[in-house]
Design a protein around this motif. Structure first.
Motif, PDB file in Angstrom:
ATOM      1  N   ALA A 195     -15.369 -20.820  31.671  1.00  0.00           N
ATOM      2  CA  ALA A 195     -15.677 -22.246  31.522  1.00  0.00           C
ATOM      3  C   ALA A 195     -14.536 -22.985  30.830  1.00  0.00           C
ATOM      4  N   ASP A 196     -13.995 -22.385  29.763  1.00  0.00           N
ATOM      5  CA  ASP A 196     -12.909 -23.017  29.011  1.00  0.00           C
ATOM      6  C   ASP A 196     -11.531 -22.606  29.507  1.00  0.00           C
ATOM      7  N   GLN A 197     -11.467 -21.610  30.409  1.00  0.00           N
ATOM      8  CA  GLN A 197     -10.208 -21.128  30.994  1.00  0.00           C
ATOM      9  C   GLN A 197      -9.260 -20.577  29.919  1.00  0.00           C
ATOM     10  N   ILE A 198      -9.816 -19.728  29.050  1.00  0.00           N
ATOM     11  CA  ILE A 198      -9.051 -19.170  27.938  1.00  0.00           C
ATOM     12  C   ILE A 198      -9.130 -17.647  27.968  1.00  0.00           C
ATOM     13  N   LEU A 199      -7.969 -17.012  27.892  1.00  0.00           N
ATOM     14  CA  LEU A 199      -7.878 -15.558  27.769  1.00  0.00           C
ATOM     15  C   LEU A 199      -7.511 -15.216  26.332  1.00  0.00           C
ATOM     16  N   VAL A 200      -8.268 -14.307  25.722  1.00  0.00           N
ATOM     17  CA  VAL A 200      -7.982 -13.843  24.364  1.00  0.00           C
ATOM     18  C   VAL A 200      -7.726 -12.341  24.413  1.00  0.00           C
ATOM     19  N   VAL A 201      -6.547 -11.942  23.965  1.00  0.00           N
ATOM     20  CA  VAL A 201      -6.199 -10.527  23.845  1.00  0.00           C
ATOM     21  C   VAL A 201      -6.189 -10.213  22.354  1.00  0.00           C
ATOM     22  N   ASP A 202      -7.082  -9.329  21.924  1.00  0.00           N
ATOM     23  CA  ASP A 202      -7.336  -9.126  20.493  1.00  0.00           C
ATOM     24  C   ASP A 202      -7.024  -7.686  20.088  1.00  0.00           C
ATOM     25  N   GLY A 203      -6.897  -7.487  18.764  1.00  0.00           N
ATOM     26  CA  GLY A 203      -6.710  -6.149  18.225  1.00  0.00           C
ATOM     27  C   GLY A 203      -5.406  -5.490  18.618  1.00  0.00           C
ATOM     28  N   LEU A 204      -4.356  -6.262  18.837  1.00  0.00           N
ATOM     29  CA  LEU A 204      -3.101  -5.714  19.354  1.00  0.00           C
ATOM     30  C   LEU A 204      -2.384  -4.816  18.345  1.00  0.00           C
ATOM     31  N   ASP A 205      -2.318  -5.264  17.100  1.00  0.00           N
ATOM     32  CA  ASP A 205      -1.574  -4.533  16.067  1.00  0.00           C
ATOM     33  C   ASP A 205      -0.177  -4.156  16.574  1.00  0.00           C
ATOM     34  N   MET A 206       0.492  -5.114  17.196  1.00  0.00           N
ATOM     35  CA  MET A 206       1.816  -4.886  17.784  1.00  0.00           C
ATOM     36  C   MET A 206       2.910  -5.164  16.761  1.00  0.00           C
ATOM     37  N   ASN A 207       3.765  -4.197  16.531  1.00  0.00           N
ATOM     38  CA  ASN A 207       4.926  -4.380  15.669  1.00  0.00           C
ATOM     39  C   ASN A 207       6.007  -5.099  16.474  1.00  0.00           C
ATOM     40  N   MET A 208       6.219  -6.375  16.185  1.00  0.00           N
ATOM     41  CA  MET A 208       7.169  -7.160  16.973  1.00  0.00           C
ATOM     42  C   MET A 208       8.614  -6.757  16.713  1.00  0.00           C
ATOM     43  N   LEU A 209       8.847  -5.962  15.663  1.00  0.00           N
ATOM     44  CA  LEU A 209      10.196  -5.482  15.359  1.00  0.00           C
ATOM     45  C   LEU A 209      10.524  -4.169  16.065  1.00  0.00           C
ATOM     46  N   ALA A 210       9.518  -3.545  16.675  1.00  0.00           N
ATOM     47  CA  ALA A 210       9.688  -2.177  17.173  1.00  0.00           C
ATOM     48  C   ALA A 210      10.601  -2.087  18.387  1.00  0.00           C
ATOM     49  N   GLN A 211      10.575  -3.111  19.247  1.00  0.00           N
ATOM     50  CA  GLN A 211      11.366  -3.067  20.475  1.00  0.00           C
ATOM     51  C   GLN A 211      12.028  -4.419  20.695  1.00  0.00           C
ATOM     52  N   SER A 212      13.102  -4.410  21.441  1.00  0.00           N
ATOM     53  CA  SER A 212      13.798  -5.667  21.719  1.00  0.00           C
ATOM     54  C   SER A 212      13.009  -6.555  22.666  1.00  0.00           C
ATOM     55  N   SER A 213      12.143  -5.951  23.475  1.00  0.00           N
ATOM     56  CA  SER A 213      11.345  -6.724  24.416  1.00  0.00           C
ATOM     57  C   SER A 213       9.999  -6.043  24.623  1.00  0.00           C
ATOM     58  N   GLN A 214       8.919  -6.806  24.480  1.00  0.00           N
ATOM     59  CA  GLN A 214       7.573  -6.299  24.715  1.00  0.00           C
ATOM     60  C   GLN A 214       6.808  -7.315  25.552  1.00  0.00           C
ATOM     61  N   THR A 215       5.886  -6.813  26.377  1.00  0.00           N
ATOM     62  CA  THR A 215       5.237  -7.684  27.351  1.00  0.00           C
ATOM     63  C   THR A 215       3.729  -7.497  27.364  1.00  0.00           C
ATOM     64  N   ILE A 216       3.033  -8.620  27.433  1.00  0.00           N
ATOM     65  CA  ILE A 216       1.590  -8.648  27.666  1.00  0.00           C
ATOM     66  C   ILE A 216       1.379  -9.365  28.994  1.00  0.00           C
ATOM     67  N   ALA A 217       0.778  -8.685  29.946  1.00  0.00           N
ATOM     68  CA  ALA A 217       0.618  -9.253  31.288  1.00  0.00           C
ATOM     69  C   ALA A 217      -0.834  -9.146  31.721  1.00  0.00           C
ATOM     70  N   TRP A 218      -1.208  -9.961  32.694  1.00  0.00           N
ATOM     71  CA  TRP A 218      -2.576  -9.940  33.190  1.00  0.00           C
ATOM     72  C   TRP A 218      -2.596 -10.262  34.678  1.00  0.00           C
ATOM     73  N   THR A 219      -3.636  -9.792  35.320  1.00  0.00           N
ATOM     74  CA  THR A 219      -3.843 -10.090  36.731  1.00  0.00           C
ATOM     75  C   THR A 219      -5.098 -10.938  36.872  1.00  0.00           C
ATOM     76  N   THR A 220      -5.118 -11.745  37.919  1.00  0.00           N
ATOM     77  CA  THR A 220      -6.255 -12.621  38.172  1.00  0.00           C
ATOM     78  C   THR A 220      -6.719 -12.447  39.613  1.00  0.00           C
ATOM     79  N   THR A 221      -7.895 -12.981  39.886  1.00  0.00           N
ATOM     80  CA  THR A 221      -8.385 -12.976  41.256  1.00  0.00           C
ATOM     81  C   THR A 221      -7.516 -13.889  42.114  1.00  0.00           C
ATOM     82  N   ILE A 222      -7.500 -13.636  43.409  1.00  0.00           N
ATOM     83  CA  ILE A 222      -6.666 -14.433  44.314  1.00  0.00           C
ATOM     84  C   ILE A 222      -7.209 -15.839  44.454  1.00  0.00           C
ATOM     85  N   ASN A 223      -8.525 -15.971  44.569  1.00  0.00           N
ATOM     86  CA  ASN A 223      -9.137 -17.288  44.755  1.00  0.00           C
ATOM     87  C   ASN A 223      -9.637 -17.842  43.432  1.00  0.00           C
TER      88      ASN A 223
END
Length: 223
Positions: A195-223
C-alpha cells in the motif's frame, strides 16, 4: 536553503520565506503561525515543488506536486518531505551524542521517478579540525540503480566507530518485492508494504568498513 535557489525556474518558489531546504533533499514546512495565539492554526499552506517527494517519517509518496497545498500541522508536528533521487544516512539515536555515535546506521533511500538514488556519508571523530589533512575519516558513497543498492567504502581510516548498517528503507517501489539478496546471498529478513510501496530490509548488522563494495538487491514481479 531557499526553495528558489534550488528550483530557479519555478516561479512559484519566489517569495517563499516560511519553508526551507536542508541541502537538496529535505524540505521543511513548519507551522510558524501556530506560535501566535491570535492567529493560531493547525494547518500550513505549503508549496511542494515539481518532483518526486515522500512524507517523512512515514515514507508515503506525495501524490501531487508543483502546487500549493494545506498540510496538517498541529503545534507538535513539523512537516518534512524527502526528495526522490537521494539516499539519506541516519543513525539510531542514543541517550547522548557520545553514546549515539556507537549505534547502527539506517539508510533512507528515496527513489526518483526513474528508480535511481544517490548519497554519501562523511564520518570522523566529530572534534578534530584536521581529519581531512590527516585522513582520519571514513567516506562512503551510496548508489541505487536497477533495484540494487551499492555501498562504496571510499576511505576507511577512522576505526573508532562501529560503522554498522542495521536497516535500509527503500521508498517508492511500486511492484511486489519477491526476494532480497545481501552481497549475492539470499536474505529473508525483509518486509514490503504494497500500500505504501516501501521495502524494509532489517537486522543487517553489516560492517560498512569490511569491503570496498557491498550490495543489497531485490527482485520484483514483472507486472
Amino acid at each position: 536553503m531557499q526553495l528558489s535557489l534550488r528550483f530557479p525556474n519555478d516561479n512559484n518558489t519566489l517569495g517563499i520565506d516560511q519553508q526551507f531546504l536542508i541541502g537538496s533533499a529535505i524540505l521543511v514546512s513548519p507551522n510558524l503561525v501556530s506560535v501566535n495565539r491570535q492567529r493560531q492554526t493547525t494547518t500550513v499552506h505549503a508549496y511542494i515543488p515539481q518532483d518526486v517527494w515522500y512524507q517523512f517519517p512515514s515514507g508515503v509518496k506525495v501524490q501531487v506536486a508543483g502546487i500549493f497545498t494545506d498540510l496538517d500541522a498541529p503545534l507538535e508536528k513539523i512537516n518534512v518531505h524527502v526528495r526522490g533521487g537521494f539516499i539519506i544516512p541516519m543513525q539510531i539515536p542514543g541517550a547522548n551524542l557520545v553514546m549515539g555515535r556507537q549505534n547502527p546506521f539506517i539508510l533512507l533511500v528515496a527513489q526518483s521517478a526513474a528508480g535511481n538514488a544517490s548519497g554519501n556519508l562523511f564520518w570522523d571523530d566529530g572534534d578534530s579540525i584536521d581529519s581531512i589533512e590527516t585522513k582520519t575519516y571514513n567516506y562512503f558513497e551510496f548508489s541505487l540503480v536497477s533495484n540494487a543498492l551499492t555501498i562504496h567504502a571510499i576511505v576507511t581510516n577512522y576505526k573508532d566507530s562501529p560503522m554498522r548498517l542495521e536497516i535500509v528503507r527503500i521508498l517508492g517501489i511500486s511492484k511486489l518485492v519477491t526476494s532480497v539478496t545481501v552481497n549475492e546471498k539470499d536474505y529473508k529478513n525483509f518486509s514490503y508494504n504494497i500500500a505504501d510501496q516501501i521495502l524494509v530490509v532489517d537486522g543487517l548488522d553489516m560492517n560498512m568498513l569490511a569491503q570496498s563494495s557491498q550490495t543489497i538487491a531485490w527482485t520484483t514481479t514483472i507486472n
